[in-house]
Design a protein around this motif. Structure first.
Motif, PDB file in Angstrom:
ATOM      1  N   SER A 130       4.903 -11.703 -16.660  1.00  0.00           N
ATOM      2  CA  SER A 130       5.339 -12.308 -15.403  1.00  0.00           C
ATOM      3  C   SER A 130       4.441 -11.887 -14.241  1.00  0.00           C
ATOM      4  O   SER A 130       4.034 -12.713 -13.421  1.00  0.00           O
ATOM      5  CB  SER A 130       6.793 -11.911 -15.111  1.00  0.00           C
ATOM      6  OG  SER A 130       7.193 -12.379 -13.847  1.00  0.00           O
ATOM      7  N   GLU A 131       4.123 -10.605 -14.170  1.00  0.00           N
ATOM      8  CA  GLU A 131       3.283 -10.097 -13.088  1.00  0.00           C
ATOM      9  C   GLU A 131       1.881 -10.702 -13.152  1.00  0.00           C
ATOM     10  O   GLU A 131       1.300 -11.077 -12.118  1.00  0.00           O
ATOM     11  CB  GLU A 131       3.206  -8.571 -13.162  1.00  0.00           C
ATOM     12  CG  GLU A 131       4.531  -7.885 -12.828  1.00  0.00           C
ATOM     13  CD  GLU A 131       4.520  -6.392 -13.130  1.00  0.00           C
ATOM     14  OE1 GLU A 131       3.546  -5.940 -13.794  1.00  0.00           O
ATOM     15  OE2 GLU A 131       5.471  -5.695 -12.729  1.00  0.00           O
TER      16      GLU A 131
ATOM     17  N   ASP B  85       1.916 -14.317 -11.961  1.00  0.00           N
ATOM     18  CA  ASP B  85       1.961 -14.403 -10.500  1.00  0.00           C
ATOM     19  C   ASP B  85       0.552 -14.289  -9.908  1.00  0.00           C
ATOM     20  O   ASP B  85       0.168 -15.049  -9.003  1.00  0.00           O
ATOM     21  CB  ASP B  85       2.847 -13.292  -9.932  1.00  0.00           C
ATOM     22  CG  ASP B  85       4.325 -13.627 -10.010  1.00  0.00           C
ATOM     23  OD1 ASP B  85       4.658 -14.813 -10.173  1.00  0.00           O
ATOM     24  OD2 ASP B  85       5.147 -12.701  -9.904  1.00  0.00           O
TER      25      ASP B  85
ATOM     26  N   TYR C 212      -1.512 -17.344 -10.737  1.00  0.00           N
ATOM     27  CA  TYR C 212      -1.120 -18.461  -9.870  1.00  0.00           C
ATOM     28  C   TYR C 212      -1.789 -18.325  -8.494  1.00  0.00           C
ATOM     29  O   TYR C 212      -2.295 -19.302  -7.938  1.00  0.00           O
ATOM     30  CB  TYR C 212       0.394 -18.492  -9.716  1.00  0.00           C
ATOM     31  CG  TYR C 212       0.913 -19.638  -8.888  1.00  0.00           C
ATOM     32  CD1 TYR C 212       1.140 -20.892  -9.458  1.00  0.00           C
ATOM     33  CD2 TYR C 212       1.178 -19.487  -7.527  1.00  0.00           C
ATOM     34  CE1 TYR C 212       1.611 -21.956  -8.705  1.00  0.00           C
ATOM     35  CE2 TYR C 212       1.642 -20.545  -6.760  1.00  0.00           C
ATOM     36  CZ  TYR C 212       1.867 -21.768  -7.355  1.00  0.00           C
ATOM     37  OH  TYR C 212       2.328 -22.825  -6.599  1.00  0.00           O
TER      38      TYR C 212
ATOM     39  N   GLY D  63       5.966 -21.276 -12.885  1.00  0.00           N
ATOM     40  CA  GLY D  63       4.737 -20.858 -13.570  1.00  0.00           C
ATOM     41  C   GLY D  63       4.621 -21.279 -15.011  1.00  0.00           C
ATOM     42  O   GLY D  63       3.563 -21.093 -15.627  1.00  0.00           O
TER      43      GLY D  63
ATOM     44  N   ASN E 148       8.264 -16.625 -13.482  1.00  0.00           N
ATOM     45  CA  ASN E 148       8.701 -17.547 -12.435  1.00  0.00           C
ATOM     46  C   ASN E 148       8.778 -18.966 -12.996  1.00  0.00           C
ATOM     47  O   ASN E 148       7.851 -19.435 -13.664  1.00  0.00           O
ATOM     48  CB  ASN E 148       7.692 -17.502 -11.279  1.00  0.00           C
ATOM     49  CG  ASN E 148       8.194 -18.198 -10.036  1.00  0.00           C
ATOM     50  OD1 ASN E 148       8.682 -19.323 -10.100  1.00  0.00           O
ATOM     51  ND2 ASN E 148       8.074 -17.536  -8.901  1.00  0.00           N
TER      52      ASN E 148
END
Length: 284
Positions: free
Chosen positions: A38-39, A42, A45, A79, A76
């Motif tokens: 997830s990190e 981010d 993105y 994403g 997210n």
């Protein structure tokens, strides 16, 4: 974890890969990996330079849907884009066989997941060659036209398609969830025995199961002709779902880390004005 053993590098036979591997505390380990994925997404993105295309293939009940749900639940929602390709529509059949997949590709900064993929065009259509007729291809007038050369040419075009994507910033990772026939039987029986799972069962599942050996042969051809360094295949043991999800997540995380994503930095002019922006807000 020795992740390289799952990667298809040379000519392979499916029976050389294990269908069952059990990793202790796989569920607990996956939770940690989900946060890291997830990190990274981010940052990917924010940078807007790369995208990831994840291709998932496997026999019925191999666990594709649950893998997507469990691995990406912390990412997210903006994403990750998931596309499940079904029988081509009338509009899709008016285009070449890759068209509907091309328009579903992820934007830079996002992870696209194809749940069943463009490889169905050299898998299910090879087991059921009559499906090709609906594409209305000028050079195909009979089953005899759908020989090995036809499918080798189609796989070559898929290689070109994926190579083009990679050169333009979309990382392509392909996963075959390697399920045993015995475990598929258990999962189909579970769908039949549990009322809340009945909706997942279709009589066609049993018809396709009878073609197990044909599908395995076609998958071997796909792995041997389309696993490239720039767009590799990974064969994941799928009999134990938590382990399969963890192996998949480990490979994805490793490939994302290779990209060395970097969040964009503010221009020096904006950095000089940060204090004034803070002061303006604090005056409110």
């Amino acid at each position: 974890m020795q992740l390289e053993k799952y990667k298809v590098k040379n000519t392979v036979k499916l029976n050389q890969f294990e269908t069952k591997e059990v990793i202790t505390d796989a569920k607990k380990s996956l939770k940690k990996l989900r946060k890291k994925i997830s990190e990274l997404q981010d940052t990917m993105y924010a940078e807007g330079k790369f995208g990831f295309l994840i291709c998932l293939q496997g026999m019925d009940t191999s666990g594709k849907d649950s893998l997507i749900r469990e691995v990406f639940k912390d990412v997210n929602a903006r994403g990750v884009e998931v596309h499940s390709f079904k029988v081509p529509t009338e509009q899709e059949l008016k285009h070449d066989f890759l068209w509907r997949h091309y328009i579903a590709l992820p934007e830079k900064g996002k992870i696209g997941v194809f749940n069943r993929t463009h490889y169905e065009n050299v898998l299910v259509t090879r087991v059921h060659p009559e499906y090709i007729f609906s594409e209305n291809i000028p050079s195909v007038s009979s089953i005899d036209d759908l020989d090995d050369d036809f499918y080798l040419d189609r796989m070559h075009r898929i290689n070109q398609f994926e190579n083009h994507l990679v050169k333009n910033g979309t990382k392509v990772l392909k996963f075959f969830l390697n399920l045993s026939k015995d475990e598929q039987k258990n999962r189909l029986l579970r769908r039949l025995n549990l009322p809340e799972k009945n909706w997942k069962f279709s009589p066609s599942d049993l018809k396709e199961r009878k073609l197990w050996d044909e599908y395995q042969t076609c998958y071997e051809a796909v792995l041997n002709n389309t696993s490239k360094e720039e767009a590799p295949w990974f064969v994941i043991p799928a009999d134990d779902k938590p382990t399969a999800r963890l192996i998949f997540a480990e490979i994805l995380l490793k490939e994302m880390e290779k990209c060395n994503f970097k969040a964009p930095k503010l221009s020096s002019k904006l950095v000089e004005k940060l204090d004034s922006f803070k002061a303006e807000l604090n005056k409110e």
